[in-house]
Each structure stands twice: as C-alpha cells, then as structure tokens.
Design a protein around this motif. Structure first.
Motif, PDB file in Angstrom:
ATOM      1  N   ASP A 115       0.807  -1.225   0.000  1.00  0.00           N
ATOM      2  CA  ASP A 115       0.000   0.000   0.000  1.00  0.00           C
ATOM      3  C   ASP A 115       0.838   1.273   0.000  1.00  0.00           C
ATOM      4  O   ASP A 115       0.284   2.376  -0.089  1.00  0.00           O
ATOM      5  CB  ASP A 115      -0.921   0.024   1.225  1.00  0.00           C
ATOM      6  CG  ASP A 115      -1.953  -1.090   1.197  1.00  0.00           C
ATOM      7  OD1 ASP A 115      -2.194  -1.639   0.103  1.00  0.00           O
ATOM      8  OD2 ASP A 115      -2.488  -1.423   2.274  1.00  0.00           O
ATOM      9  N   ASN A 116       2.159   1.148   0.133  1.00  0.00           N
ATOM     10  CA  ASN A 116       2.984   2.359   0.275  1.00  0.00           C
ATOM     11  C   ASN A 116       4.184   2.356  -0.661  1.00  0.00           C
ATOM     12  O   ASN A 116       5.258   2.864  -0.316  1.00  0.00           O
ATOM     13  CB  ASN A 116       3.442   2.499   1.730  1.00  0.00           C
ATOM     14  CG  ASN A 116       2.309   2.818   2.662  1.00  0.00           C
ATOM     15  OD1 ASN A 116       1.901   3.969   2.797  1.00  0.00           O
ATOM     16  ND2 ASN A 116       1.775   1.779   3.313  1.00  0.00           N
ATOM     17  N   ILE A 117       4.000   1.815  -1.865  1.00  0.00           N
ATOM     18  CA  ILE A 117       5.086   1.808  -2.849  1.00  0.00           C
ATOM     19  C   ILE A 117       5.433   3.250  -3.209  1.00  0.00           C
ATOM     20  O   ILE A 117       4.559   4.084  -3.459  1.00  0.00           O
ATOM     21  CB  ILE A 117       4.674   1.004  -4.096  1.00  0.00           C
ATOM     22  CG1 ILE A 117       4.510  -0.475  -3.713  1.00  0.00           C
ATOM     23  CG2 ILE A 117       5.704   1.172  -5.207  1.00  0.00           C
ATOM     24  CD1 ILE A 117       3.946  -1.338  -4.825  1.00  0.00           C
ATOM     25  N   GLY A 118       6.727   3.527  -3.193  1.00  0.00           N
ATOM     26  CA  GLY A 118       7.182   4.893  -3.494  1.00  0.00           C
ATOM     27  C   GLY A 118       7.249   5.784  -2.270  1.00  0.00           C
ATOM     28  O   GLY A 118       7.743   6.909  -2.345  1.00  0.00           O
ATOM     29  N   LYS A 119       6.760   5.297  -1.131  1.00  0.00           N
ATOM     30  CA  LYS A 119       6.800   6.085   0.101  1.00  0.00           C
ATOM     31  C   LYS A 119       7.809   5.454   1.084  1.00  0.00           C
ATOM     32  O   LYS A 119       8.242   4.321   0.900  1.00  0.00           O
ATOM     33  CB  LYS A 119       5.413   6.138   0.739  1.00  0.00           C
ATOM     34  CG  LYS A 119       4.364   6.819  -0.134  1.00  0.00           C
ATOM     35  CD  LYS A 119       3.007   6.818   0.559  1.00  0.00           C
ATOM     36  CE  LYS A 119       1.937   7.463  -0.330  1.00  0.00           C
ATOM     37  NZ  LYS A 119       0.606   7.450   0.312  1.00  0.00           N
TER      38      LYS A 119
END
Length: 1007
Positions: free
Chosen positions: A458-462
C-alpha cells in the motif's frame, strides 16, 4: 591416626580434582595468549580470533572446544580482567502506569511521584511504597476505580479492595522483573562476554550484571538499558509538512516581537531563542491571538528572505538577508535559526521542499530546543492531530554534529505503530551485497509477515521508518510488495554495533525500562596492573611467612611450608572449579593472602602445644599425638568464629566485599584441612622412618618459656590508655568525621592517569564550570594519577546521563596539557548508597551478635562473651578513630567504603580468633587449677599463650605489610585498616578482653 587411609584417599582425589580444574584454565589461557600474539595489540582482531576458536577443539584429551572451556576456567573479577559491573533497577512505576491504562487521576499520579521519591531513601519495592503513599494521602480512595480496565477485567473485580489491587499489581510487577531478567540474560548471552554473571537481587526491583573483559561501556549501557521497542511507522512527505513548519517559525517569530514590544519591554529579545520552555510557553499562550494572523502569510515571505540569504549560523546553517545579522534573523525566525529545513535550490535558483520524510537538519546540541518548540500546544495546533516527530539515531554528517528530523504518521487513536517488534522471531548481523556495509536482517512471524506484505503493497514509493526505542535507524523507500516477512535495517553501522542491535532485537524487548543505578568500570590496563601487583604481594607474603616458619620451627616449619603450598593449590583449584559462583578479585587475593597468615595460626597452635608436651618430658611420637589432640579445641573455636564473620560478609556483601568473603571462607576450610591433616601425615612419615623431628632452632628454643607478665595487675593502666585513644577518636569523629567514599554518599568517581604529573587544583578548575560545582580531586597513588569525585547528574533519570557526564569530563581534561587515560570509573546512585549503609550496619551488628552467642555457648559463661564483645567494640572504635584522625594527613586514601566495612569485619573475625584461643587456655587452666587464685591462673594462662599470640600476629602482620606495600593503591586503605586492626586486636585479646572477663567474674564471685 584414625581413618588415615580414608583421609589419604580423599586428599589424592581432592588434588586430582583441583589439578583438572586448573588444567582447563591453563589450556584456555594458552589460546588467549596466542590470540594476543596474533592480534599484536589490535583488540578487534583479538576478539575475531577468539570468536573463530569458539568451536575449535583445544583440549584433545577431553574434547573441549575453546567456547566450552571459556565457561569452565578460573573466573577473574572486573578489577583483574577489566569490564563492567552494573546494578539495574527495573522501572516498576512504568508498569504500574501501564496497568492503569495511563490514568489521568491526580491522586494516582501524585502517588507515583511520591513513591519514586520515597524509593530513593529505602530499598523497599516500588509497589509497596506506592500502596503506602496512596493510602496515606487518599484514605478513602479506591484503587479498583483506576485499575479495573478493559485489559484487567479478567484479573480484577470492579469491587476489589485496595489490598487485592495491590496484590494484583505486585504479581504483575514481579512478572515484569522476571521477564526483564530473562530478556537481559538472553541479550548478555548473545553479547559474547566471557563468563558473564546476572542475578536478581532478592527483595528489590534490581538486577545485577557483571561483564568481565568488555571494553565498550557505551554499547553495554545501550544493551542493558534499551527497551528494544521496535516500531515500523508510515511517514508524511516533507512537501506536506514544510508549510506548517514555516507557519510555526513565523508564529514563534511574531510572538518574540510582541513579547519584546507589547508585553514587557524590560524582557530581552532572547526569550524565545534562549529562554526555558516554560518561559516560551507563557509568551506564546499570551500572544497567540495577536500573532496567528501574522503566521497566515505562509511560506512566501520566508522563501523570499531565504532566496537572498548570505549569512549563516555556526551550527545549523540558518540564513539571514544581507541587511540582517544572524542575531536579527534568529529573533524573527527562532525555529529556522536552529533547524535547517529540508529545502533545496534548483538550477534556476528557486527553492523547493525536498522529497521524503526528512523535514529538517539540527545540531545535536539544539535538539532539545526544537523538541520544546514542537511540544507547544499552539505550535502543535498547526500540524495534523496525530503527527509525531522522531530523530535519527546517528548523525548523518561526517563530523557527527547533525541529526535529521522525520515526520511520522500515526493512523490510530492508540498512537501505536503500524507494526511492532513483537512480530520479530529472529535477527542477525549481515553484510549488504552491494555496498558491503553491515546491516541487520530480521525475520517475522506469520502475523507480522502478513501485515508487512500489506504495508509495503500500500505504500510503494513512500518511506517506512524503522525505529528502535524512538530513534530512527532506517527509513527506506518501498520499491515493491515484500512478502515472506523478511526485512532489514541499513544505516551507518559498524560490525559491533550491528551485532549489538541484532542481539537486542533477537532477545526481545524489556517489559519495563531498566535504569543503571550503580556502575563500576575497570579498564584492561588497570586490570593487568592489579594482577601484577596482586601476584607480587601474594608471592612476597608467602615467601616471608614460609621463611619465618622455617626460622622459628625448624623441620616442623618445613612441614608447615608444604601444608601452606598445598593450601594455595587447593584454594585456586576450588576457585577454578566454580567459576559461575566465585570470581577471583583483588580483594579476593587479599583474602587469600590473609588466609596464609591466619592458616599459620593452626600450625602455630599445634607446634606450640607439641613443644609444651616435649618440655613436659614426653617422647616425640606421644608429644605429637597429644599436641594435635589438645590443640583441636582452640583451632576449631578460632576458625569457627572467623568462618561466621566470613559468612556474614558473604551474605550481606556485594562486589569487592563478597569477593573477599568468598575466598576467606574457602581459605579457612582448606587451611584447616592442610594444617591439621597434611602436617600430621608428614610427621607420621618421618616418625615411621625414625627421623628426628625438631620444633625449634637454636635461636628460638626456649623462647617465651619463662615469661611472667602480670597482665591483670596492670589492667587499669591499659584501660586508661585505650580510653584516652577512644576519647580522642570520638572527638575526631564528632568534629572531623570520616571521609566517606561514594559507596556511602553516592556520586561518580573516575581514576585518571596522566602522562605527566598534574595539579589537582588545575583539574578541579577545568571541570568546575562543566560539572556546575567543583569536583573533589585527589592524588591517587603516584603524582600523575588522580581520583575525581562528583555528584553531577547523579539524580538524573536520563538514560544518557552517564555518557553526558563522561563527555564533560573528557572535555575538561582535554583542556589540560597532558595526555590522559581513564583507568576506572564508578557510579553509585543515592538509593544504592543508602542501601549499602544499611547493609553495612546490619552486617556488623549481626556478626557481633552471632559471635557473642557462639562464645557464650562454647564457654558456658556469659562473662567470656562480655569480655569478647567489649574487646571487639574497642578494636572497631580505635580503627575508626585512626581513620578519622589521619585522613587528609597520610599520603594514601582512607575512605570509608564497602572495602573498609570488609576490613572492619575481618578485624572482628581476627580479633575474636585471637581472643578465643586465649579464652580456651584460660578455661583449661581454670578447670585444672580450681584451688588456686583466679588472678594467678589467668595470668599464667595468658603467659602460656604468648608464644602463639606473638608468632601468629607477627606472621599476619608480615603478610598485611606486603599487601600494603606491594598490593597497589586500590587496596592500600583496605590493607591499612586490616594492619591496624590486627595490631589492636592482638593487644585487646591480652590486655582488654581477658581483664574485663576477670573483672566481671570477680564481681559475680563477691555477690
């Protein structure tokens, strides 16, 4: 001699067992010597070498590896090997708060505060104190209303009495201590220290940890005090938070202006930049209404000012316009003056917020100020309601001056992280396959793996922050979904640091924080010096005693020499066979040396009795048999009283006192065996071979044979002499007092050695401003070595207080012209100091009571017990008097500490030993010459024991002189106390104890 065969078999088996135990130490020492040679002074290489040998077989005969041998060898204490000894106190107050679900009840929270204060003055457990305080302040209060929560409803009734609630809390607290103990034990076992020791201290919230050989005290503190609260957090992006930071900076600046111009023109403009958090909060609360509008200008005006900036601060890279000085800029922008926001300049010269969760860069010295700003309710109102800020664990710059501040997103009302460390089932130090840098790999259980999979998906790139004990170690950007429950922590780790963190995670988190309240650190250099000095004093003392025994008792003296050497062999064999129970310390070596002197007593008693029997006309064989038979009573009585004193020391003592007591008790047992049995075997062998046995030389034949000192007639003169000394001593004690060590008053002590002689005045001046008050600085041994004592931050509950104090110490010492090395350090918290005083008092009192009871029981007359107790008080008072009169005058330390209490109790044991031997002869003579006048009989008994008294005392005094001269500064005061005590104890047994016993007997007879 009865049971000769059985005793001979026992001796052979005992010797083989001791030889086996010592052989393990010999082989292990060989491996460690090879490691030192291989490492050539590099401690990391040495550690790696030994680590590689852990699984290697090094004792082929038995099949032991070095790792197995390391736990079975002679255990050297901290003062000989170097290392750390710490006492941790589990913070049960935090457990109590958690059980109440962090209740806001005022009475409850005040009781917590009061109980913590009370705990500093007593060794009672926290729960008991909390219950007492709460009941006193709130007699009608119901604890069930506080502790009957959702989590506790299955364990508590809503109508539970206060006693039932306190029982529940006590059970949970004991469980927390037990779990803390297990977690710490696991961490220590993974840490790799040789022969560590960890034990719960009965009846308290404390845990004792001993780590011989460790060198990195900062990491040990982290290992022991870190709760290992591992958390995975989601983050805000800097772009989201930066405008709010700018508003906070404008708000603080506007408040600063209004504070100066509207509220009170007498207040300086530095209130916000230099004032306390309370002062700033007061200013903000008053001015918030008038400054919010100013803050709404947002980031535009600030960016305009920054764009043309040229000035900068010395630490935080804050900027000012060309027209502004940094001081003026700091007035307008208090926050950004100490925090460089995460904004960057592009090729066109435009500023923009950076990507990721980092919102600012702050000098380490300014982090507390930033925390105080961000904690203000008016400032927090500008940010999302559940945001929190965390600092990185390590500086990001090469100079180690700056930390990064990250914005953390809290997505739930409980304030918990999205994933916590209880899901970790394994952790290990590995190396990154690309950079080669150390990292920490973690494996999660099924629940954790599933959560981790969803979090990363749910937090790809974060970014996801990985924090340990509220410090950020890693904040990687998620590149894709991670399944299988595998994760890692990367950072600027060295190998040992990565291993340490992995071990902490693997062991699990502490159920409650643990704080170091007592600490003793000994450097390896001082440890090696202690070994050298201890062994030198040991060898010289042994040679002196052996030479004296041969000089005085001729061939019989040679038998005692063999017995003494056998005694030393057995003592070290016992120590080597029980490394987990007993560690050999420098006071322990002193105990062994003292055992040499005291073990001579048994031989002297036997030899003097044999000489008496020979003088009475008996043949040598019969004289030997009767000499042993008649000496048994005195030997047993004398050694039992000393054994009782040693047992009291063992029970009540800790650290050096306990080490001294253990070797003393072991030495008494082995010396009895060797003095009685081995010398008898040698005599029997010589008699069976028809060899001549001699018990004196030409110079000593007939010594003390015709002495006729009238001890009782002159007794009042000795009463007056002792009384004068005691009165002078009491006057000194009442006016000058004693020089208490930190064991009794609390504080921190550092022994520092310089390359060149130094001035104690210069050292005190260089540390005075850093420590807030001038520390006590004294020369300690040579003129290039000092002992520095301070109470700075001793009451602080900050877990980094020890590091802060040592940092200031090094800062002050670095300003001097000479290079230096901190040889050892000791910390004793106020609570521990009170406990030591209490235990010292009870140990002395208890030992006196036991001795009195034993003497009354053995001699069947209370007058003997009264005479002995009077003599003991006499000896203790005179020793205390001498320490009071001469401290500050004699050129060595006369501090009253735990070691001094051990010396006093040893003096008590020695004095009673001597007194009991004298009393035993008096009892014998009174029984044999019932028709003669008691005064004549007692005088004759005292004269008959004079040879034994002088010989035993001289041999013991020789031994203590060797310890005093060669044993080193660390135990010089200890050996001086023993030396004075032995001299006074010998005097009192003849001139105080026996006369007082006679006076009380005479009064009873008159009645």
């Amino acid at each position: 001699m009865q049971n000769k065969g059985l005793l001979t078999t026992f001796t052979v088996l005992f010797a083989l067992a001791a030889l086996y135990a010592l052989s393990l130490t010999f082989v292990a020492n060989g491996v460690e010597s090879d490691a030192k040679d291989y490492a050539n002074g590099d401690s990391d290489v040495e550690y790696a070498y030994l680590d590689s040998m852990s699984s290697e077989e090094v004792y082929p005969i038995i099949g032991y590896t070095y790792g197995e041998l390391r736990t079975k060898t002679l255990n050297l204490g901290l003062d000989l090997k170097g290392g750390m000894n710490v006492t941790l106190e589990v913070q049960i107050s935090e457990v109590v708060k958690a059980l109440s679900s962090f209740s806001k009840d005022n009475a409850f929270n005040q009781a917590i505060i009061d109980a913590k204060t009370a705990q500093k003055a007593t060794n009672a457990d926290f729960v008991t104190l909390f219950g007492q305080v709460y009941q006193e302040k709130n007699p009608n209060g119901k604890l069930s209303s506080i502790f009957y929560t959702l989590d506790n409803k299955d364990k508590l009734s809503p109508n539970a009495t206060n006693e039932e609630v306190l029982a529940f809390i006590k059970e949970e607290a004991d469980d927390a201590i037990e779990r803390s103990f297990n977690v710490l034990r696991t961490r220590i076992s993974l840490f790799g220290a040789a022969q560590p020791n960890i034990q719960k201290l009965t009846g308290s919230d404390r845990i004792l940890v001993e780590l011989p050989g460790v060198k990195d005290k900062v990491r040990v503190r982290q290992l022991l005090q870190g709760t290992a609260k591992l958390e995975f957090w989601l983050t805000y992006e800097n772009q989201e938070i930066y405008p709010m930071l700018a508003q906070a900076d404008e708000l603080l600046g506007a408040a600063n202006k209004a504070k100066a111009s509207v509220i009170d023109t007498t207040v300086t403009d530095e209130v916000l930049s230099e004032g306390t958090a309370e002062e700033v909060a007061d200013a903000i609360e008053t001015l918030v209404d008038s400054t919010v509008n100013s803050a709404e200008e947002g980031t535009a005006s600030l960016l305009d000012k920054i764009e043309g900036a040229e000035g900068e601060s010395s630490d935080s890279n804050a900027v000012a316009t060309p027209e502004q000085s940094f001081e003026d800029y700091a007035k307008d922008h208090p926050l950004f003056a100490i925090m460089r926001p995460a904004i960057f300049q592009d090729e066109q010269g435009q500023y923009f917020p950076g990507q990721g969760p980092i919102v600012g860069y702050v000098a380490i010295k300014d982090t507390a100020k930033v925390n105080s700003y961000m904690a203000m309710k008016e400032v927090r109102a500008l940010f999302p309601p559940r945001i929190k800020f965390l600092w990185t664990a390590k500086p990001y710059d090469d100079e180690g001056k700056f930390l990064q501040l990250l914005a953390i997103k809290v997505d739930n009302r409980e304030g918990k992280a999205v994933l916590e460390g209880d899901v970790i089932i394994d952790a290990s130090q590995q190396f990154d396959q690309f950079s080669g840098s150390p990292r920490i790999d973690m494996a999660m259980n099924g629940e954790g793996a599933n959560k981790w999979k969803h979090i990363t998906a749910d937090n790809i790139g974060k970014s996801v922050v990985i924090a340990l004990d509220n410090l950020v170690y890693s904040f990687p950007t998620v590149q894709g979904e991670i399944s299988g429950g595998q994760s890692n922590i990367t950072g600027n780790f060295d190998i040992e640091e990565a291993k340490l963190i992995a071990n902490i995670l693997k062991a699990g988190k502490l159920p409650a924080p643990a704080r170091i309240i007592e600490e003793n650190v000994v450097g390896p250099t001082l440890g090696q010096e202690s070994i050298n000095k201890g062994m030198l004093s040991f060898i010289v003392a042994l040679l002196v005693v052996l030479a004296y025994m041969v000089f005085y008792y001729s061939k019989a003296g040679i038998a005692s020499v063999i017995a003494l050497l056998a005694n030393m062999f057995f003592i070290f064999g016992v120590l080597a066979s029980m490394p987990q129970l007993i560690a050999l310390t420098l006071p322990g070596i002193a105990g062994i040396i003292l055992t040499i002197g005291m073990s001579v007593d048994a031989n002297v008693l036997i030899f003097e009795r044999i000489r008496e029997e020979i003088a009475a006309g008996k043949g040598t064989r019969l004289a030997v048999a009767d000499g042993y038979k008649f000496a048994y009573s005195s030997i047993i009585d004398a050694n039992v009283t000393t054994l009782l004193t040693g047992a009291v020391l063992w029970f009540f003592g800790t650290g050096p006192v306990e080490g001294f007591a253990k070797t003393l008790v072991i030495g008494i047992g082995t010396s009895l065996f060797t003095a009685i049995f081995i010398t008898r075997l040698i005599f029997e062998f010589n008699l069976n071979k028809n060899k001549v046995l001699s018990f004196s030389t030409k110079l000593t034949d007939g010594a003390f044979k015709n002495t006729n000192i009238n001890f009782l007639t002159n007794r009042k003169k000795f009463y007056i002499l002792s009384g004068i000394i005691i009165v002078i001593g009491l006057g000194s004690l009442l006016t000058k007092g004693l020089q208490y060590g930190i064991d009794f008053k609390g504080g921190r002590t550092y022994v520092v050695r310089f390359d060149n002689p130094v001035s104690t005045v210069d050292i005190s001046k260089s540390l005075e401003s850093l420590f807030e008050t001038s520390p006590e600085t004294k020369t300690f041994g040579d003129d290039n070595q000092v002992k520095i004592t301070t109470t700075f931050m001793i009451d602080s509950e900050d877990e980094n207080a020890d590091d802060v104090v040592e940092g200031k110490l090094n800062e002050g010492l670095a300003s001097l012209s000479s290079k230096y090395e901190v040889m050892s350090s000791q910390k004793v918290g106020p609570t521990i100091a009170d406990d030591i005083k209490t235990s010292s008092f009870w140990s002395i009192l208890f030992s006196l009571i036991i001795i009195f009871i034993y003497i009354v029981f053995r001699f069947k007359k209370w007058q003997f017990g009264v005479g002995a107790i009077f003599a003991l008080f006499h000896d203790v008072l005179i020793t205390l008097a001498i320490f009071s009169i001469f401290y500050g005058i004699l050129p060595f330390s006369l501090e009253v500490d735990q070691a001094f209490i051990a010396a006093i109790l040893t003096v008590v044991g020695y004095s009673i030993n001597d007194t009991v031997v004298v009393f035993d002869r008096i009892r014998e003579y009174l029984g044999s010459f019932k028709k003669r006048d008691n005064e004549d009989v007692i005088n004759e008994a005292l004269n008959s024991t004079l040879s034994r008294t002088v010989n035993t005392s001289l041999s013991t005094i020789f031994v203590l002189l060797m310890i005093f001269v060669f044993g080193g500064e660390v135990i010089r005061g200890f050996s001086f106390a023993l030396l004075i005590g032995v001299i006074v104890g010998t005097y009192s047994s003849l001139f105080i104890a026996s006369p007082i016993m006679y006076d009380f007997t005479k009064k009873i007879d008159k009645k």
